[in-house]
Write an enzyme that holds these catalytic residues in place. Sequence first.
Site, PDB file in Angstrom:
ATOM      1  N   HIS A 195       0.864  -1.183   0.000  1.00 37.43           N
ATOM      2  CA  HIS A 195       0.000   0.000   0.000  1.00 37.43           C
ATOM      3  C   HIS A 195       0.897   1.229   0.000  1.00 37.43           C
ATOM      4  O   HIS A 195       1.687   1.438   0.916  1.00 37.43           O
ATOM      5  CB  HIS A 195      -0.919   0.021   1.227  1.00 37.43           C
ATOM      6  CG  HIS A 195      -1.870   1.184   1.226  1.00 37.43           C
ATOM      7  ND1 HIS A 195      -3.100   1.130   0.609  1.00 37.43           N
ATOM      8  CD2 HIS A 195      -1.749   2.433   1.738  1.00 37.43           C
ATOM      9  CE1 HIS A 195      -3.704   2.293   0.751  1.00 37.43           C
ATOM     10  NE2 HIS A 195      -2.920   3.097   1.428  1.00 37.43           N
ATOM     11  N   CYS A 196       0.799   2.036  -1.056  1.00 34.79           N
ATOM     12  CA  CYS A 196       1.643   3.216  -1.208  1.00 34.79           C
ATOM     13  C   CYS A 196       0.960   4.417  -0.559  1.00 34.79           C
ATOM     14  O   CYS A 196      -0.148   4.799  -0.951  1.00 34.79           O
ATOM     15  CB  CYS A 196       1.906   3.494  -2.687  1.00 34.79           C
ATOM     16  SG  CYS A 196       3.025   4.883  -2.978  1.00 34.79           S
ATOM     17  N   VAL A 197       1.625   5.010   0.431  1.00 33.70           N
ATOM     18  CA  VAL A 197       1.054   6.157   1.137  1.00 33.70           C
ATOM     19  C   VAL A 197       1.006   7.377   0.230  1.00 33.70           C
ATOM     20  O   VAL A 197       0.017   8.126   0.209  1.00 33.70           O
ATOM     21  CB  VAL A 197       1.871   6.444   2.415  1.00 33.70           C
ATOM     22  CG1 VAL A 197       1.326   7.669   3.125  1.00 33.70           C
ATOM     23  CG2 VAL A 197       1.847   5.236   3.344  1.00 33.70           C
ATOM     24  N   GLY A 200      -1.731   6.912  -2.201  1.00 33.09           N
ATOM     25  CA  GLY A 200      -3.034   6.784  -1.554  1.00 33.09           C
ATOM     26  C   GLY A 200      -3.816   5.582  -2.032  1.00 33.09           C
ATOM     27  O   GLY A 200      -5.049   5.563  -1.930  1.00 33.09           O
TER      28      GLY A 200
END
Length: 349
Positions: A195-197, A200
């Site tokens: 999950h890439c912050v 998003g």
Amino acid sequence: MGALCAGHSRDTLDRFSDRCLHVSPCLSDPARRSTCCLRIALVMLHLIYLGVLFVFDKDLIHKTKEEPWYTTVYLILFAATLVQYFITSGSSPGYVVDAMRAVNEADASRNRASITSKQPASSKNGDVVIAIDRNQVGSNLQGRGTIAWTKLVMDMYPSGTSLRGVTCSNCNVVQPPRAKHCHDCDKCVLQFDHHCVWLGTCIGQGNHCAFWWYICGETALSLWTGTLYIQFLKSDISKPWWLYAIMILLLATLFFCLIFLLLLLLFHSYLILTNQTTYELVRRRRIQYLRNIPERVYPFSRGACRNLYEFCCARRSKYRMEPLPTGQELEDKLRPYTCSDVLSCRCCC
């Protein structure tokens, strides 16, 4: 008096927040609001690096007048990187629920066509009239759709696999191999990578290729921008000390970002060539179907060339799921390479 002013300011701020939420109701979600702020910060950071160059670098402006193609290519790369960022952040990683819905609808359509073809028909003046009990058909198709997805997924696992062991406790859906539940998105993702912050969103089967191209563009843009900053610092034009301080600070920050991007690009390139995901590489000992496979064996790899082709080009279907390899396939992958294997390009196919 101070309390009165503070209360008035708080009321004004609340009214402003209510208006913003009325215009953009999605901002009421804290997760979406945080993602929106990160996107704005990333765009502003790009604009700051670009603005400093074109405001203070007189040599770049002079070179733009003499060789406009140089600056044009740089600006095209700059715009393409930002566009690729928003495309990647807005793309779906490939959710298991969507794949299950697609399989159910396809199976329902096939069953509906089969039932329709078996109905008695009467002909009058060339018209065919078909009588179908739609309520009964709908209830039958709904049950068959769920069974179709479960059968499709369970066929990808070895015989004897428990249905409970491959059912997500959060989504209550049957997970195909390589899928994982993301607690940030609250959905199961096909070929979950991470999950890439900053984006998003999750990186999975649906947007891993777009993510790699974004990293590639961002790395090239950072390298080119860093080169322009170094050329500016080496120029003979007299500059005030504060400008030197700003440029050195920006260049140092850009250097660390460039190192991170290069490592990330190389890491994901390695994952693509071996058909792995970040989650599978990091949590290999915790994934049930990978736990007993030797470390140097890549169970889903079909050779470097074919992995690269399928990752970039062979997107024949929207949802592509890979079954677990058989014991014979694992033994073939475990077999060491020989000279004849190298000549026959065994590593590429």
